[in-house]
Design a protein around this motif. Structure first.
Motif, PDB file in Angstrom:
ATOM      1  N   THR A 148       0.812  -1.217   0.000  1.00 27.31           N
ATOM      2  CA  THR A 148       0.000   0.000   0.000  1.00 27.31           C
ATOM      3  C   THR A 148       0.842   1.262   0.000  1.00 27.31           C
ATOM      4  O   THR A 148       0.365   2.319  -0.398  1.00 27.31           O
ATOM      5  N   GLY A 151       2.652   0.982  -3.771  1.00 27.04           N
ATOM      6  CA  GLY A 151       1.731   0.789  -4.886  1.00 27.04           C
ATOM      7  C   GLY A 151       2.127  -0.369  -5.786  1.00 27.04           C
ATOM      8  O   GLY A 151       1.701  -0.422  -6.946  1.00 27.04           O
ATOM      9  N   GLN A 167      -2.619   1.657 -11.221  1.00 26.75           N
ATOM     10  CA  GLN A 167      -1.976   1.967  -9.951  1.00 26.75           C
ATOM     11  C   GLN A 167      -2.782   2.984  -9.151  1.00 26.75           C
ATOM     12  O   GLN A 167      -2.973   2.845  -7.943  1.00 26.75           O
ATOM     13  N   ARG A 171      -4.604   2.054  -5.658  1.00 25.98           N
ATOM     14  CA  ARG A 171      -4.140   2.787  -4.476  1.00 25.98           C
ATOM     15  C   ARG A 171      -5.322   3.443  -3.750  1.00 25.98           C
ATOM     16  O   ARG A 171      -5.391   3.419  -2.519  1.00 25.98           O
TER      17      ARG A 171
END
Length: 247
Positions: A148, A151, A167, A171
């Motif tokens: 996290t 990413g 991405q 995210r």
């Protein structure tokens, strides 16, 4: 001190001590005072927990078999800034200095009154800046692992390539696992992305449509789901948008 919170959630403490009785007593006492508590019996187990969870403070015993608390503190300081409170039966000035020089935020000699431990924890937490808590460092999606912070998406030791758009979307969903995120919010998130993947540039005109979000989610599911037609991790929330549901 009851109902301890950090950023609107329970403050999460990690207790690291090789003495099972002390671990149990500390855990029971701290839970009774409003904390969320995880425990580790040694440095190795502590590292495994720290690799997948985020903690607000670590209460760490110095005298442990194998890697001791001083060595662990010194190594953790090269990786994370989580505050550390050392516990030890050695209360000499030289020992306290060694503990603080290793990177610990405070040092409490055994035996100690439980109330003093609470006060020390409260004092450390007051000194810490308010954190933007965004959940655990890693999310598990079946055989996949999502970082996290960076990413990055991994299958074992192999990275899975995500486009810039993918991405950004993943995210945003990972910031609130288990919560629905509307298509409008996802479109807004894409608009704030200041560095889109060059390969996505030709599709930039699609970003301002909800239909485009659905298309991107379909592509993302092909990389995440065992069966994209029956999504387990990237779920559609009817009438709203999408939700990431990790293991």
């Amino acid at each position: 001190m009851t109902g301890a919170t950090a950023g609107g959630r329970e403050t999460h403490l990690l207790i690291v001590d090789d003495d099972e009785r002390i671990r149990a007593l500390l855990r029971k006492f701290l839970i009774r005072n409003g904390f969320f508590v995880s425990c580790a019996r040694d440095a190795a187990q502590a590292r495994r927990l720290l690799a997948g969870l985020e903690f607000d403070l670590i209460v760490l015993d110095v005298m442990m078999p194998g890697e001791d608390g001083i060595s662990l503190t010194r190594d953790l300081r090269r990786q994370i800034s989580t505050p550390i409170l050392l516990l030890t039966a050695r209360g000499e000035t030289a020992d306290r200095i060694e503990g603080l020089e290793s990177g610990a935020d405070d040092y409490l000699a055994k035996p100690f009154e439980p109330r003093e431990l609470l006060l020390r924890i409260a004092a450390i937490l007051r000194r810490m800046p308010a954190a933007d808590h965004r959940g655990p460092k890693f999310l598990n999606l079946g055989p996949l692992r999502y970082d996290t912070e960076k990413g990055d998406l991994w299958h074992g030791e192999s990275p899975i390539r995500l486009t810039g758009t993918e991405q950004t979307l993943l995210r945003r969903l990972a910031r609130a696992p288990g919560e629905a995120v509307s298509r409008a919010e996802l479109i807004e998130e894409l608009g704030r992305d200041s560095a889109p993947d060059p390969a996505e540039a030709e599709r930039s005109a699609e970003h301002n449509s909800e239909r485009a979000i659905d298309v991107q989610m379909t592509r993302l599911r092909r990389k995440i789901e065992p069966d994209p037609r029956e999504p387990r991790y990237l779920q559609t929330v009817r009438g709203t948008g999408y939700m990431l549901v990790p293991d």
